[in-house]
Scaffold this motif. Structure first.
Motif, PDB file in Angstrom:
ATOM      1  N   UNK A 111      49.729  -3.248 -18.814  1.00 59.33           N
ATOM      2  CA  UNK A 111      50.394  -3.334 -17.513  1.00 59.33           C
ATOM      3  C   UNK A 111      49.427  -3.054 -16.369  1.00 59.33           C
ATOM      4  N   UNK A 112      48.228  -2.609 -16.684  1.00 56.53           N
ATOM      5  CA  UNK A 112      47.141  -2.481 -15.712  1.00 56.53           C
ATOM      6  C   UNK A 112      46.437  -3.830 -15.599  1.00 56.53           C
ATOM      7  N   UNK A 113      45.383  -3.933 -14.766  1.00 58.01           N
ATOM      8  CA  UNK A 113      44.514  -5.101 -14.898  1.00 58.01           C
ATOM      9  C   UNK A 113      43.999  -5.181 -16.333  1.00 58.01           C
ATOM     10  N   UNK A 132      49.640 -11.606 -14.499  1.00 53.70           N
ATOM     11  CA  UNK A 132      50.910 -11.560 -13.792  1.00 53.70           C
ATOM     12  C   UNK A 132      50.882 -10.798 -12.474  1.00 53.70           C
ATOM     13  N   UNK A 133      49.709 -10.311 -12.070  1.00 56.53           N
ATOM     14  CA  UNK A 133      49.590  -9.600 -10.794  1.00 56.53           C
ATOM     15  C   UNK A 133      48.128  -9.610 -10.369  1.00 56.53           C
ATOM     16  N   UNK A 157      53.620  -4.252 -11.131  1.00 50.30           N
ATOM     17  CA  UNK A 157      54.467  -3.260 -10.463  1.00 50.30           C
ATOM     18  C   UNK A 157      54.921  -2.171 -11.432  1.00 50.30           C
ATOM     19  N   UNK A 158      55.068  -0.971 -10.909  1.00 49.66           N
ATOM     20  CA  UNK A 158      55.561   0.145 -11.707  1.00 49.66           C
ATOM     21  C   UNK A 158      56.900  -0.199 -12.345  1.00 49.66           C
ATOM     22  N   UNK A 210      46.057  -5.214 -29.405  1.00 47.98           N
ATOM     23  CA  UNK A 210      46.006  -3.988 -28.617  1.00 47.98           C
ATOM     24  C   UNK A 210      47.111  -4.036 -27.574  1.00 47.98           C
ATOM     25  N   UNK A 211      47.921  -2.984 -27.518  1.00 46.08           N
ATOM     26  CA  UNK A 211      48.968  -2.854 -26.505  1.00 46.08           C
ATOM     27  C   UNK A 211      48.734  -1.542 -25.771  1.00 46.08           C
ATOM     28  N   UNK A 212      48.613  -1.608 -24.447  1.00 47.10           N
ATOM     29  CA  UNK A 212      48.434  -0.378 -23.668  1.00 47.10           C
ATOM     30  C   UNK A 212      49.584  -0.181 -22.689  1.00 47.10           C
ATOM     31  N   UNK A 213      50.234   0.978 -22.793  1.00 45.78           N
ATOM     32  CA  UNK A 213      51.184   1.425 -21.770  1.00 45.78           C
ATOM     33  C   UNK A 213      50.349   2.097 -20.681  1.00 45.78           C
ATOM     34  N   UNK A 214      49.815   1.289 -19.797  1.00 52.46           N
ATOM     35  CA  UNK A 214      48.752   1.718 -18.884  1.00 52.46           C
ATOM     36  C   UNK A 214      49.210   2.719 -17.837  1.00 52.46           C
ATOM     37  N   UNK A 215      50.429   2.548 -17.339  1.00 55.73           N
ATOM     38  CA  UNK A 215      50.786   3.239 -16.103  1.00 55.73           C
ATOM     39  C   UNK A 215      51.468   4.584 -16.295  1.00 55.73           C
ATOM     40  N   UNK A 216      51.640   5.029 -17.541  1.00 56.60           N
ATOM     41  CA  UNK A 216      52.012   6.433 -17.744  1.00 56.60           C
ATOM     42  C   UNK A 216      50.978   7.302 -17.040  1.00 56.60           C
TER      43      UNK A 216
END
Length: 449
Positions: A131-133, A218-219, A224-225, A254-260
């Motif tokens: 969800x980050x760059x 996508x951004x 977005x948060x 690889x899956x990252x939950x970036x914005x935690x």
């Protein structure tokens, strides 16, 4: 450009290093690696309470509780003991400790082979979701080699330029960071498309990605948060799409939950719980996939803790999770809405937080909202909109954290051990207290089979 032969000669093939050591009895067909950026142990505890059904007497366990097998030490290769995401992700992707800021290189700035590169050399499909760059520290450390995490353009270039046996390293990229691929000096999107990649440049175009290879950006920067997004489960949805596109061939995902991590830096508890809910959804999708494909291994961990989150604060033995559930926006979005509402800010506050304010609390916010201040009242730096906005965000967070009894010790990272979760074929090899480099070493053994 890298070839498999030159890559292994220059970096050292980890598979060969571990081929004779005790390894997984039968190698999994596919590997899923999930990283909750900044997700220290207090986050998973907080999420258990946040996700609990208040209609039942018991506090239900979470998917994190179901998958927990061990802990991991996170210190970097320098003397600081507190890691950043780049050093931690490099340890998790290569099995080698490095200094803070470094991406896919050792302490002597030499490139080190990553799990994703080893997978591609083995003939696996490869994919990254964030969800980050998609060039951010964690995904970057799995597919690039640069001296510092700030080199986003170079990381994006390497995704295209560096090949393994003439093949692109990555079959699928989903996340943010479009500005690093569409630049004045180089348009990587055009180059990828010229080589057969399907492309989606915003969320509404996701349906265009029906085959591999594919690139979804996508951004311009981060997505977005979750709490502010029209797609609050965007990580879950991207994970579902990745699994659909990868199909039945062996893959490394690889899956990252970036914005935690970003919410932790902001000390924003409602923001953090929304990101945890999105990660929960992604994990449930992945767990269901492993149930249907039992020859798959899923490993989940955090790179470090962020914010020093405490459940309970200021000597109060309570945590008001019900109030946290009622917050409908991040503190940053709340501040924007209060400033836009001007004299009607109290109505907006109540809509977004559900919290009634005392007179003193009203005044603490009102002094930062230009046209609603009491007569004769002034705010420091009132002619600096950015400073006013920053002060209002800080006051919003102060009120929310005080009301909910949520504590924070820092706006940076913390050095505690983090949890390790595993599921599927070979999950038992990740039990106990590991160094974060051990996680990568165990996975490299899979590729040695």
């Amino acid at each position: 450009m890298f070839s498999a032969g030159s890559l292994y000669r220059s970096l050292g093939l980890f598979g060969a290093l571990f081929a004779q050591s005790a390894g997984v009895a039968a190698a999994p067909v596919s590997i899923i690696f999930v990283i909750g950026d900044g997700m220290g142990p207090s986050y998973t505890t907080a999420y258990r309470y946040f996700a609990d059904d208040p209609a039942t007497a018991d506090i239900e366990t979470s998917v994190f509780d179901e998958l927990l097998v061990g802990m991991a030490r996170t210190y970097p290769g320098d003397s600081t003991l507190v890691t950043d995401s780049a050093a931690a992700a490099t340890a998790l992707s290569t099995g080698v400790k490095t200094r803070n800021g470094a991406i896919g290189v050792d302490e002597h700035h030499k490139p080190v082979q990553t799990l994703l590169e080893a997978a591609k050399a083995r003939g696996y499909q490869t994919a990254m979701v964030a969800t980050s760059p998609i060039t951010h520290a964690t995904p970057g450390s799995f597919a690039a080699h640069v001296g510092h995490r700030s080199e986003n353009n170079e990381i994006a270039d390497q995704y295209f330029d560096q090949r393994i046996d003439g093949r692109f390293k990555l079959d699928l990229l989903l996340g943010g960071g479009r500005q690093y691929f569409e630049r004045k000096d180089r348009n990587l999107v055009k180059e990828f498309r010229k080589h057969g990649y399907a492309f989606a440049g915003d969320w509404q175009q996701r349906h265009k990605l029906k085959r591999l290879p594919a690139l979804g950006l996508f951004a311009p920067e981060g997505m977005p948060s979750a709490l502010d997004s029209e797609q609050p489960l965007r990580l879950q949805q991207m994970t579902e799409q990745a699994l659909d596109l990868l199909g039945k061939k062996p893959f490394f995902l690889l899956v990252e939950a970036s914005q935690i991590d970003w919410c932790g830096h902001a000390n924003d508890i409602a923001c953090a719980m929304a990101e945890m809910r999105d990660m929960d959804g992604a994990l449930r999708v992945l767990k269901a996939y492993v149930d249907k494909h039992p020859d798959t291994l899923m490993v989940v961990t955090a790179d470090h803790g962020t914010g020093g989150l405490s459940i309970g604060a200021n000597g109060v033995y309570d945590w008001d999770v019900a109030s946290i559930r009622g917050i409908k926006a991040t503190a940053n979005r709340i501040a924007d809405q209060l400033l836009a509402a001007d004299e009607n800010w109290q109505e907006i506050w109540l809509q977004l937080t559900g919290m009634n304010l005392s007179e003193a609390e009203q005044r603490s916010l009102q002094r930062w909202i230009p046209h609603s201040r009491l007569s004769g009242e002034d705010a420091p730096q009132q002619h600096n909109p950015a400073a006013v906005k920053g002060a209002l965000v800080a006051q919003v967070l102060t009120l929310i954290n005080k009301r909910t009894h949520t504590g924070w010790t820092t706006s940076g990272h913390t050095g505690e051990d983090v949890q390790v979760f595993a599921y599927g074929k070979g999950h038992e090899h990740f039990a106990g207290n590991l160094n974060n480099t051990d996680i990568a070493k165990h996975l490299f053994r899979v590729f040695a089979k």
